[in-house]
Scaffold this active site. Structure first.
Site, PDB file in Angstrom:
ATOM      1  N   LYS A   1       0.848  -1.201   0.000  1.00  0.00           N
ATOM      2  CA  LYS A   1       0.000   0.000   0.000  1.00  0.00           C
ATOM      3  C   LYS A   1       0.883   1.251   0.000  1.00  0.00           C
ATOM      4  CE  LYS A   1      -0.084  -0.449   4.961  1.00  0.00           C
ATOM      5  NZ  LYS A   1      -0.611  -1.227   6.066  1.00  0.00           N
TER       6      LYS A   1
ATOM      7  N   ARG B   1      -9.914  -0.419  15.068  1.00  0.00           N
ATOM      8  CA  ARG B   1      -9.709   0.543  13.998  1.00  0.00           C
ATOM      9  C   ARG B   1     -10.499   0.128  12.760  1.00  0.00           C
ATOM     10  NH1 ARG B   1      -3.755   0.980  11.358  1.00  0.00           N
ATOM     11  NH2 ARG B   1      -4.480  -0.985  10.513  1.00  0.00           N
TER      12      ARG B   1
ATOM     13  N   TYR C   1      17.550  29.336   7.998  1.00  0.00           N
ATOM     14  CA  TYR C   1      16.429  30.075   8.569  1.00  0.00           C
ATOM     15  C   TYR C   1      16.583  30.271  10.074  1.00  0.00           C
ATOM     16  CZ  TYR C   1      13.716  29.727   4.257  1.00  0.00           C
ATOM     17  OH  TYR C   1      13.270  29.852   2.968  1.00  0.00           O
TER      18      TYR C   1
ATOM     19  N   MET D   1      13.010  23.796   2.552  1.00  0.00           N
ATOM     20  CA  MET D   1      12.086  23.035   1.704  1.00  0.00           C
ATOM     21  C   MET D   1      12.835  22.217   0.654  1.00  0.00           C
ATOM     22  SD  MET D   1       8.971  24.376  -0.714  1.00  0.00           S
ATOM     23  CE  MET D   1       8.127  25.215   0.613  1.00  0.00           C
TER      24      MET D   1
HETATM   25  C1  LIG Z   1       0.203  -2.079   6.660  1.00  0.00           C
HETATM   26  C2  LIG Z   1      -0.360  -3.384   7.022  1.00  0.00           C
HETATM   27  C3  LIG Z   1       0.473  -4.508   7.137  1.00  0.00           C
HETATM   28  C4  LIG Z   1       1.985  -4.416   7.099  1.00  0.00           C
HETATM   29  O1  LIG Z   1       2.447  -3.880   8.328  1.00  0.00           O
HETATM   30  P1  LIG Z   1       3.994  -3.632   8.622  1.00  0.00           P
HETATM   31  O2  LIG Z   1       4.019  -3.187  10.030  1.00  0.00           O
HETATM   32  O3  LIG Z   1       4.439  -2.573   7.680  1.00  0.00           O
HETATM   33  O4  LIG Z   1       4.703  -4.917   8.386  1.00  0.00           O
HETATM   34  C5  LIG Z   1      -0.135  -5.726   7.354  1.00  0.00           C
HETATM   35  N1  LIG Z   1      -1.491  -5.829   7.489  1.00  0.00           N
HETATM   36  C6  LIG Z   1      -2.304  -4.760   7.402  1.00  0.00           C
HETATM   37  C7  LIG Z   1      -3.772  -4.944   7.573  1.00  0.00           C
HETATM   38  C8  LIG Z   1      -1.768  -3.505   7.187  1.00  0.00           C
HETATM   39  O5  LIG Z   1      -2.572  -2.435   7.138  1.00  0.00           O
END
Ligand SMILES: *Cc1c(COP(=O)(O)O)cnc(C)c1O
Length: 346
Positions: free
Chosen positions: A37, A130, A246, A294
């Site tokens: 992702k 969550r 800065y 930046m």
């Molecule tokens: C992001 C995610 C993972 C991977 O987690 P890491 O801590 O990056 O290994 C696995 N399962 C779900 C549902 C996630 O959202």
């Protein structure tokens, strides 16, 4: 003609694959998937997914439907799961694309069933509170008639040795035990390092694939994947008392040779590195002076006389150290890596 880039990420494809293989071996008899992702945590999903698929990875996890669409043509023999679920607007697209939804709520389960069903995954919330079906919502009717491939859940604190891990394991076993599914999956990068009873049928590492160290046991097996290289835009000799950057947060205490580099917080080199980060040239360290801007970074090149305008230098980016210095998480450091950097895979 294409313009040259003064900032590049060197991405080590062999390290990526060796990290996946190491995690796969640590997953025991469970298969090892990959969380890709957020554009593979900022590295580029279209570069990451095919490399892992060639290494044998068969289960990929993204958050959005557009992320699945972006890689679907590249990994035809693998399965792509969309973690953030489906709503009415996604249904037609989901079926056409062939990626598998992770159904998170009672509404999503009903929507999928009523729109024709087919293979799906189900997220059970074992305590992160969550996403997913909570223990109080469990009942057999919810899942009736669904063709569930994976029942999954997500660990909240696997990077720590806390009671919550066992509590989530027990909650997951209790919940998943009541539904019919092909496979079960619980462990992320950190969870893989816990006891093998956390592995079930499939593990889902993300961070550690990309060189992140989720638990200390991974230091021996996980290699750095991302290196940052930037060009020196200018070098000046300053004298004692002169400020740099800065708000003059740094003032030279002696004659100082200041090199200005082509990277800044717009590239994901956050302000937390101000006065703390390092660049390196031929084995010499150059501490960051003053604020990160930046697009620019100033470093102390006083001890590196052969550094010249136009040279390439490396930014220290060992993720664990960089996270400790900057106050950002390893996840934020990776996903923040700027889009304007050229990405060069080896
Ligand atoms: C992001 C995610 C993972 C991977 O987690 P890491 O801590 O990056 O290994 C696995 N399962 C779900 C549902 C996630 O959202």
């Amino acid at each position: 003609m294409t313009p040259s880039s003064p900032l590049r990420l060197r991405l080590d494809g062999d390290a990526l694959v060796s990290n996946w293989k190491w995690l796969a071996a640590r997953s025991g008899v469970a298969a090892c998937g990959a969380a890709i992702k957020a554009d593979a945590y900022g590295l580029g999903a279209r570069d990451v997914a095919p490399r892992l698929a060639r290494a044998g990875c068969r289960d990929f996890f993204v958050a959005h439907w557009a992320e699945a669409a972006a890689i679907a043509d590249q990994i035809p023999s693998a399965q792509i799961a969309v973690l953030n679920g489906v709503d009415e607007n996604d249904l037609a697209y989901a079926r056409q694309l062939g990626a598998i939804p992770v159904l998170n709520t009672a509404r999503q389960l009903a929507l999928w069933r009523e729109s024709g069903g087919g293979r799906c995954h189900v997220m059970l919330d074992s305590g992160i509170n969550r996403m997913g079906i909570g223990p109080e919502q469990m009942n057999a009717e919810l899942f009736e008639g669904l063709e569930i491939d994976i029942a999954l859940s997500h660990l909240a604190s696997a990077d720590e040795d806390v009671a919550q891990n066992e509590e989530q394991l027990e909650a997951f076993e209790r919940m998943a035990g009541t539904i019919v599914c092909n496979r079960k999956s619980l462990a992320n990068s950190a969870g893989i390092m816990l006891d093998r009873k956390f592995h079930f049928d499939l593990t889902r590492p993300g961070l550690a694939l990309y060189g992140g160290i989720a638990r200390p046991e991974q230091r021996s097996g996980i290699a750095q994947v991302v290196r940052i290289e930037v060009r020196v835009l200018q070098i000046r000799n300053l004298t004692a008392g002169q400020p740099v950057g800065y708000n003059a947060s740094f003032r030279c205490s002696t004659d100082t040779r200041v090199a200005t580099l082509s990277i800044g917080y717009a590239d994901g080199y956050w302000r937390g590195f101000s006065g703390k980060g390092r660049a390196c040239f031929k084995g010499h360290d150059m501490p960051v002076l003053g604020r990160v801007s930046m697009d620019l970074l100033t470093v102390d090149a006083s001890l590196v006389p052969d550094l010249s305008e136009g040279d390439w230098v490396e930014i220290a980016f060992d993720l664990q150290t960089a996270a400790a210095l900057s106050g950002m998480s390893q996840y934020e450091l990776l996903t923040g890596l700027g889009k304007r950097a050229e990405r060069i895979w080896s």
